[in-house]
Design a protein around this motif. Structure first.
Motif, PDB file in Angstrom:
ATOM      1  N   GLU A 140       0.792  -1.202   0.093  1.00  0.00           N
ATOM      2  CA  GLU A 140      -0.145  -0.066   0.183  1.00  0.00           C
ATOM      3  C   GLU A 140       0.871   1.298  -0.044  1.00  0.00           C
ATOM      4  O   GLU A 140       1.868   1.495   0.692  1.00  0.00           O
ATOM      5  N   TRP A 150      -5.852   8.804   1.152  1.00  0.00           N
ATOM      6  CA  TRP A 150      -5.789   7.970  -0.085  1.00  0.00           C
ATOM      7  C   TRP A 150      -4.465   7.206  -0.270  1.00  0.00           C
ATOM      8  O   TRP A 150      -3.558   7.659   0.257  1.00  0.00           O
ATOM      9  N   ILE A 203      -2.757   3.862  -2.860  1.00  0.00           N
ATOM     10  CA  ILE A 203      -2.652   2.997  -4.124  1.00  0.00           C
ATOM     11  C   ILE A 203      -2.383   1.614  -3.471  1.00  0.00           C
ATOM     12  O   ILE A 203      -1.345   1.422  -2.877  1.00  0.00           O
ATOM     13  N   THR A 234      -1.844  -2.811  -4.280  1.00  0.00           N
ATOM     14  CA  THR A 234      -1.871  -3.990  -5.093  1.00  0.00           C
ATOM     15  C   THR A 234      -1.692  -5.075  -4.148  1.00  0.00           C
ATOM     16  O   THR A 234      -1.100  -4.947  -3.086  1.00  0.00           O
ATOM     17  N   VAL A 273      -5.249  -4.167  -8.686  1.00  0.00           N
ATOM     18  CA  VAL A 273      -4.536  -2.765  -8.684  1.00  0.00           C
ATOM     19  C   VAL A 273      -5.744  -2.029  -8.175  1.00  0.00           C
ATOM     20  O   VAL A 273      -6.499  -1.793  -9.079  1.00  0.00           O
ATOM     21  N   VAL A 310      -7.459   1.574  -5.507  1.00  0.00           N
ATOM     22  CA  VAL A 310      -7.286   2.512  -4.684  1.00  0.00           C
ATOM     23  C   VAL A 310      -8.091   2.462  -3.457  1.00  0.00           C
ATOM     24  O   VAL A 310      -9.041   1.801  -3.602  1.00  0.00           O
ATOM     25  N   ASN A 350     -12.325   0.355  -0.932  1.00  0.00           N
ATOM     26  CA  ASN A 350     -11.376   0.125  -1.910  1.00  0.00           C
ATOM     27  C   ASN A 350     -12.134  -0.511  -3.052  1.00  0.00           C
ATOM     28  O   ASN A 350     -12.915  -1.261  -2.915  1.00  0.00           O
ATOM     29  N   SER A 356     -10.950  -2.260  -6.849  1.00  0.00           N
ATOM     30  CA  SER A 356      -9.544  -2.818  -7.524  1.00  0.00           C
ATOM     31  C   SER A 356      -9.999  -3.424  -8.854  1.00  0.00           C
ATOM     32  O   SER A 356     -11.032  -3.855  -8.830  1.00  0.00           O
TER      33      SER A 356
END
Length: 391
Positions: free
Chosen positions: A244, A254, A256, A258, A293, A295, A310, A312
């Motif tokens: 993260e 916020w 990003i 994966t 992937v 947010v 989230n 993805s």
């Protein structure tokens, strides 16, 4: 002042156009773009009011951020390749803006950000606030740079015992320019203030995320329904490791994400059919590495607890996976290799002490047999995920 990264009202002040300083509580948005207004309260229980650039000449939050109103000449030339100019010189327009104070002293540095625009401004002693010029432009089908800001620094701070060697390698970014202006103040022995927003110490998190999947697979054949099969709900383990990346603005709300994840689904179903042997045995074995992937957005409850949501986009890579149809004597009727398509995942969760977490995740339908003519499928999954942050 609270130490956790929640958007809340924090101790601050503003100075009105009549030079009246008003102590208050300001809603700290940790602005990525320089604001034109802000919300404040005179006391914790008072009503929320809005102050604008029309009525305020300066405001600050604790010792972590400060903005001043200034009328400046700003170049808004685009860095976007499709709209980049072939003009080397900046195109200035006079505007009234709130500038973020980065370094304040005899040598002062300011920042203005708006969408994809970043501009630095400076002031030396009693001079007017001036933009440091950096501009990308087109020349003979190439992109080149006007780095006039280096000459500006040399011209204005040569008397502070700073030379061309001090500016030659300075990049047009916050870190390099802050270091230069701090050095300029130190060279003259003058006092200065440096404003740095309080940010989350760790902007990268790595977590182990084991969990339980409840999955269902149904396959259909468009030309013949005798091999249409609903394999039913099956429980399976999943194991993921999540990286993260927290975005360093908007109060670190916020991120990003994966999460490479191993998952599997296995089921067998026997049905009486009008075929040799009278029985159709359908079997699926599906294992893959999912790579979502996406947010994430946090909602802070207090210093220790926060909710998050989230979304993805999932890339799925299967291995040794197929749907097989056999007769009751074991002879193979047909075999379909699984080649999964992409799908979405929607999650809601809770995190405690930035260490432990729980997430409920819904995955939209995934097509597993898209490469097979006449075949279609619907693979659905609901996951309960436990999280443990390594760092």
């Amino acid at each position: 002042m609270h130490s956790f990264s929640q958007i809340l009202f924090e101790d601050g002040y503003f100075i009105s156009t009549s030079n009246q300083k008003i102590d208050c509580l300001i809603k700290n948005m940790d602005w990525k773009r320089n604001p034109g207004e802000f919300e404040y309260k005179l006391t914790q229980s008072a009503m929320i009011q809005t102050a604008t650039i029309e009525t305020v000449k300066e405001f600050g939050i604790g010792g972590i951020s400060k903005y001043i109103r200034a009328i400046v000449k700003i170049d808004r030339s685009s860095d976007n390749i499709n709209s980049m100019s072939s003009e080397r010189n900046p195109v200035f327009h006079e505007e009234r803006l709130f500038l973020k104070v980065l370094v304040e002293g005899e040598a002062s540095l300011f920042l203005y950000e708006d969408k994809n625009l970043t501009r630095f401004f400076f002031k030396n002693k009693d001079s007017e606030i001036e933009q440091l010029v950096f501009k990308r432009y087109r020349l003979n089908n190439k992109i080149v740079q006007n780095e006039y800001y280096k000459q500006q620094l040399l011209n204005n701070f040569e008397s502070q015992n700073l030379s061309s060697n001090d500016v030659r390698y300075i990049k047009y970014n916050r870190k390099d320019l802050e270091q230069f202006f701090i050095k300029a103040n130190n060279q003259t022995g003058t006092e200065y203030s440096s404003y740095n927003s309080v940010e989350k110490k760790e902007l990268f998190n790595l977590s182990l995320r084991p969990g339980l999947n409840v999955s269902n697979l149904a396959v259909q054949n468009a030309s013949s329904d005798f091999r249409n099969v609903d394999f039913g709900n099956k429980y399976g383990l999943r194991l993921g490791i999540e990286a993260e990346f927290i975005l360093p603005y908007y109060k670190n709300k916020w991120g990003i994400i994966t999460e490479p994840t191993y998952q599997y689904y296995s089921s067998t179903k026997s049905e009486t059919k009008d075929i040799s042997g009278g029985e159709l045995i359908s079997e699926v074995n599906y294992q893959s590495i999912e790579i979502p992937v996406g947010v994430r957005h946090y909602f802070y409850l207090n210093e220790k607890s926060k909710f998050f949501v989230n979304v993805s986009y999932i890339f799925d890579f299967s291995s040794n996976s197929s749907v097989e149809f056999t007769r009751n004597d074991g002879s193979l009727l047909s075999k379909l290799e699984i080649e999964p398509r992409r799908n979405l995942a929607l999650g809601i969760g809770y995190k405690f002490k930035d260490k432990y977490g729980l997430e409920l995740r819904y995955l939209t339908d995934r097509e597993l047999l898209g490469s097979h003519v006449q075949w279609s499928s619907e693979y659905r999954t609901f996951s309960v995920i436990f999280a443990y942050s390594l760092f």
